[in-house]
Scaffold this active site. Structure first.
Site, PDB file in Angstrom:
ATOM      1  CD  GLU A  62     -50.834  20.070 -10.303  1.00  0.00           C
ATOM      2  OE1 GLU A  62     -50.711  20.979 -11.159  1.00  0.00           O
ATOM      3  OE2 GLU A  62     -49.865  19.508  -9.778  1.00  0.00           O
ATOM      4  CE  LYS A 107     -46.610  17.721 -11.089  1.00  0.00           C
ATOM      5  NZ  LYS A 107     -47.181  19.008 -10.619  1.00  0.00           N
ATOM      6  CB  CYS A 162     -48.976  20.134 -13.637  1.00  0.00           C
ATOM      7  SG  CYS A 162     -48.722  21.911 -13.869  1.00  0.00           S
TER       8      CYS A 162
END
Lengths: 293, 293
Positions: free
Chosen positions: A43, A116, A153
């Site tokens: 990331e 995200k 994540c």
């Protein structure tokens, strides 16, 4: 097409963006040389993990997409004829930023993007300050290496997200990640956190009958205000379709994992464990509510 | 109320229902003597796992609820002043049966029932022949030992089910189970299956920040037609709120696990990992569909 060689690039990063990009490219070239056709970076791999503090100067790290970074990584993918998963700080407009995955196909074109969806905000991970939650939903990205269920994540803790990617036809789940230890935690707590991080993602592999690739950064990074630091715990890994650990990197050093996946396992494992057959879709009402009382 | 001592009764069963019930009662009494206030028996603990074949005679094993078995276990719970989780073959009407959990509170009253929602049908586990899928939804059962998110076996592979119990206020997830090895599988496959079974449930503990109790039977059982057998793999366990294994039984023998849980961990673990805060309930559309294309 049943065999897919993948490369996971676990790296340390510095404040020098150009040096990070050059080092990423070197690792990607090396993985391609070893036959990897799908390569995944951690990331926000162009910079330090700047979210340790809330600092408006860090918005200058963001880039338009397409822009210089997509040019750089797109060329790299084309040159090496690989599918490349990158993670960029996207400037969509003034005051509007996302934590965005860009996937390049082997001709260097942008195969798709994922913004995200679940954004954390915890001491040392002030992401709600920087990133607007994604608005593209949970849609796999179609590439020559398969339908990639790429998320980022914090998404990895949400079974709903993995399931939605699975239902939308993903062949594999992929999570670029930046997660580490708080130095104030004791060894037991650190072990529980690391083990939980791996376990919950292995759970997604099992529940959905597909491989999971998770790529983390490594190394100690200090916050720009000198007040905090995170010891990124590495441990990038690949889980098989029954949750078995197929490969796992060390905690404290850069490492490239190269491993060949048998994608036909998506098929055979689901013959024995046909979980999708028996989902009680008539009885999942309420799962899109905040709480049920 | 923060400390809750629980007992997990892992047992072998025979074709003698009365003997099974007597042996269950002895184990429950023993667990209560050691201080357990919440005691859990395995799935269908009054009989052999009859679903290894499709045999209409087995419908005679079912009982009305309330009925003789609920009288038996209710009296036991009242006498020992414990909360007791039992798993019965429910006859709801002629030709209408469920795989049903009955939970007794410490006064012996029925605190609630749960009818297994996800019904498997795989070689050796012909449950779709016997059990109509549950119609009571995913609702925790309120007891003096807390809100119990009780489900059964195959449910344990479904993150949606665990999440719905969590959103409905469950304090803990509990799975009476009957799962084992097919003797034709090799050791690697057996290990992967057992590990996957534990891992996916630890995943529910992590994603929802709560303990998970899973109680399995043990021992080799032959099918009534002599054609199959299952080696029930035991390994009953308790997972903590971060997925850490707090207790785990052996594979091949009867065992009672007694362990004190710190229920305040539901609170503290969710302070550090506030997954419920960040769920993208605006973006989970489609999770109640069979498939998304």
């Amino acid at each position: 097409m049943h065999r897919l060689k993948v490369g996971l690039i676990q790296k340390k990063y510095s404040a020098d963006k150009r040096a990070n990009m050059t080092a990423n490219a070197a690792s990607v070239r090396n993985a391609a040389k070893h036959g990897a056709r799908l390569i995944v970076l951690p990331e926000l791999h162009n910079t330090l993990y700047f979210c340790q503090t809330e600092n408006t100067d860090c918005f200058d790290l963001a880039e338009k997409i397409p822009g210089p970074s997509t040019d750089f990584y797109g060329s790299l993918a084309a040159r090496l004829k690989i599918v490349l998963v990158t993670s960029l700080f996207e400037k969509r407009s003034s005051g509007l930023y996302h934590n965005t995955v860009i996937v390049f196909d082997k001709d260097g074109s942008i195969a798709g993007r994922y913004r995200k969806m679940h954004i954390p905000d915890d001491p040392g991970y002030y992401e709600k300050f920087y990133f607007t939650p994604g608005d593209l939903g949970f849609k796999p990205i179609e590439t020559s290496a398969g339908m990639l269920g790429v998320m980022v994540c914090w998404d990895q803790w949400y079974p709903e997200a993995a399931r939605l990617m699975s239902l939308a036809g993903a062949d594999i789940l992929i999570y670029p990640t930046a997660i580490g230890w708080n130095l104030r935690d004791n060894a037991d707590e650190k072990n529980r956190q690391l083990d939980a991080w791996i376990t919950v993602q292995r759970g997604h592999a099992i529940a959905n009958g597909m491989h999971v690739i998770s790529v983390n950064r490594t190394g100690l990074e200090k916050a720009s205000d000198g007040k905090g630091k995170i010891d990124f715990w590495g441990n990038s890994f690949v889980s098989g379709c029954q949750g078995e650990l197929l490969a796992r990197a060390a905690a404290d050093r850069e490492e490239t994992l190269i491993i060949e996946l048998n994608m036909h396992r998506n098929e055979t494992v689901r013959h024995s464990w046909p979980f999708l057959r028996d989902r009680r879709i008539d009885a999942y009402e309420g799962i899109d509510q905040r709480f049920r009382y």
